[in-house]
Design a protein around this motif. Structure first.
Motif, PDB file in Angstrom:
ATOM      1  N   CYS A   1      -2.780 -32.871 -47.743  1.00 33.90           N
ATOM      2  CA  CYS A   1      -1.795 -32.808 -48.831  1.00 33.90           C
ATOM      3  C   CYS A   1      -2.448 -32.259 -50.100  1.00 33.90           C
ATOM      4  O   CYS A   1      -1.845 -31.462 -50.832  1.00 33.90           O
ATOM      5  N   GLY A   2      -3.676 -32.694 -50.362  1.00 34.94           N
ATOM      6  CA  GLY A   2      -4.406 -32.168 -51.511  1.00 34.94           C
ATOM      7  C   GLY A   2      -4.648 -30.676 -51.391  1.00 34.94           C
ATOM      8  O   GLY A   2      -4.524 -29.928 -52.371  1.00 34.94           O
TER       9      GLY A   2
ATOM     10  N   ASP B   1       1.428 -18.048 -56.479  1.00 31.24           N
ATOM     11  CA  ASP B   1      -0.023 -18.247 -56.458  1.00 31.24           C
ATOM     12  C   ASP B   1      -0.600 -18.131 -55.051  1.00 31.24           C
ATOM     13  O   ASP B   1      -1.817 -18.026 -54.879  1.00 31.24           O
ATOM     14  N   PHE B   2       0.276 -18.191 -54.032  1.00 34.39           N
ATOM     15  CA  PHE B   2      -0.195 -18.128 -52.646  1.00 34.39           C
ATOM     16  C   PHE B   2      -0.269 -16.661 -52.227  1.00 34.39           C
ATOM     17  O   PHE B   2       0.743 -15.979 -52.089  1.00 34.39           O
ATOM     18  N   THR B   3      -1.491 -16.169 -52.036  1.00 37.66           N
ATOM     19  CA  THR B   3      -1.716 -14.757 -51.719  1.00 37.66           C
ATOM     20  C   THR B   3      -2.508 -14.643 -50.420  1.00 37.66           C
ATOM     21  O   THR B   3      -2.854 -15.644 -49.789  1.00 37.66           O
TER      22      THR B   3
ATOM     23  N   GLU C   1      -5.477 -25.139 -62.799  1.00 34.64           N
ATOM     24  CA  GLU C   1      -4.248 -25.770 -63.261  1.00 34.64           C
ATOM     25  C   GLU C   1      -4.255 -27.256 -62.901  1.00 34.64           C
ATOM     26  O   GLU C   1      -4.993 -27.680 -62.009  1.00 34.64           O
ATOM     27  N   PRO C   2      -3.429 -28.069 -63.565  1.00 36.03           N
ATOM     28  CA  PRO C   2      -3.401 -29.506 -63.270  1.00 36.03           C
ATOM     29  C   PRO C   2      -3.149 -29.832 -61.801  1.00 36.03           C
ATOM     30  O   PRO C   2      -3.758 -30.770 -61.258  1.00 36.03           O
ATOM     31  N   LEU C   3      -2.267 -29.073 -61.131  1.00 34.18           N
ATOM     32  CA  LEU C   3      -2.003 -29.321 -59.715  1.00 34.18           C
ATOM     33  C   LEU C   3      -3.255 -29.091 -58.868  1.00 34.18           C
ATOM     34  O   LEU C   3      -3.482 -29.799 -57.883  1.00 34.18           O
ATOM     35  N   THR C   4      -4.055 -28.101 -59.255  1.00 33.44           N
ATOM     36  CA  THR C   4      -5.302 -27.853 -58.531  1.00 33.44           C
ATOM     37  C   THR C   4      -6.259 -29.022 -58.694  1.00 33.44           C
ATOM     38  O   THR C   4      -6.920 -29.448 -57.733  1.00 33.44           O
TER      39      THR C   4
END
Length: 298
Positions: free
Chosen positions: A135-136, A147-149, A263-266
């Motif tokens: 999940c992380g 952002d997904f490349t 970013e905070p999610l990262t």
């Protein structure tokens, strides 16, 4: 030296090896702005192989191994080639901290692979940790967003190759010199890089880019040396969690050298991945100690 002192020394060596490998990554990323990846790997490999051969000769690691182990070394070397290409290709396109954070899922993927392919028993706690860690990872790569490349896919493929590499290493005999295994992988990656230069071409070296490649070779060689030293000091299950310090180096180098800040999610995803990885390593250590006390083979 007492066991605790050995473990403390081993932890220090592990942190130093992670620092060396991450600094090497930073040199490669910086050099990649001007040089093709194949050229970087070929030049770095030629230098590091010389250092590894000298070290292997000093330690008596250049010796024949059983045919079964030779086949496993060959398979591991091929996996190292795939891991190096996909990881470094992703590194040239993504923030160094993001790529390093995704790589921290390795203890989880190795545990998963050992359960699926080797039939190793995994309890519900480690299955839960694997789920949390994945999940992380999803928070870091964020599939379905802008952002997904392709580079995000590359780093996930690199994790698969590294998992194959480490699972193969587990099947080798204990007497196989670690340095011989490392040298074989370095030779395989360098041979692959020589072919890659035929496709990607060759750029003239300036003093600056030459210095970056040389720095990469020095630090990757130091990382190899330190990682071998780690195997000789302390309980590896006690010092393995310190491999996560590589993420701290990646954060610092990303900010200072490349002006990158996740970013905070990262950050949230990295915290889940590292927490799950540390839990898995510590859980495996406790289970290994219990088996040893009961006389049960691991």
């Amino acid at each position: 030296m007492t066991p605790s002192a050995d473990n403390a020394k081993g932890a220090g060596l592990m942190m130093a090896s992670m620092a060396a490998f991450t600094i090497n990554d930073a040199f490669v990323k910086a050099a990649g702005a001007a040089l093709p990846l194949g050229q970087i790997l070929l030049l770095r490999g030629a230098i590091s192989i010389c250092a590894l051969v000298m070290l292997a000769r000093m330690l008596g690691a250049l010796r024949a191994v059983p045919r079964r182990d030779a086949a496993l070394i060959a398979l591991r070397s091929l996996a190292e080639v795939g891991a190096a290409y996909f990881f470094l290709t992703a590194l040239l396109a993504l923030p160094i901290a993001n790529v390093t954070a995704i790589l921290q899922t390795l203890p989880l993927t190795v545990t998963l692979g050992a359960a699926l392919f080797f039939g190793e028993e995994v309890g519900w706690r480690r299955w839960a940790a694997i789920g949390v860690g994945f999940c992380g990872m999803l928070l870091i790569v964020r599939p379905g967003t802008e952002d997904f490349t392709a580079a995000s896919v590359y780093v996930l493929i690199a994790v698969l190759f590294v998992t194959v590499r480490d699972l193969t290493t587990r099947r080798m005999s204990a007497g196989v010199p670690s340095l011989l295994v490392t040298l074989s992988a370095a030779v395989a990656v360098t041979l692959f890089a020589s072919g890659l230069t035929l496709v990607q071409g060759w750029q003239p070296l300036s003093v600056g880019t030459g210095g970056l490649v040389l720095g990469s070779a020095i630090f990757v060689s130091a990382g190899y040396f330190l990682s071998v030293a780690v195997m000789r000091v302390g309980d590896i299950s006690a010092v393995a969690p310190f491999r996560f310090t590589g993420l701290l180096w990646a954060l610092a180098l990303g900010l200072i050298v490349f002006g990158e800040w996740p970013e905070p999610l990262t950050f949230a995803g990295a915290a889940l991945v590292v927490g799950a990885g540390v839990f898995t390593l510590r859980r495996e250590r406790r289970l290994g100690a219990k088996r040893a006390r009961r006389g049960v083979p691991r």
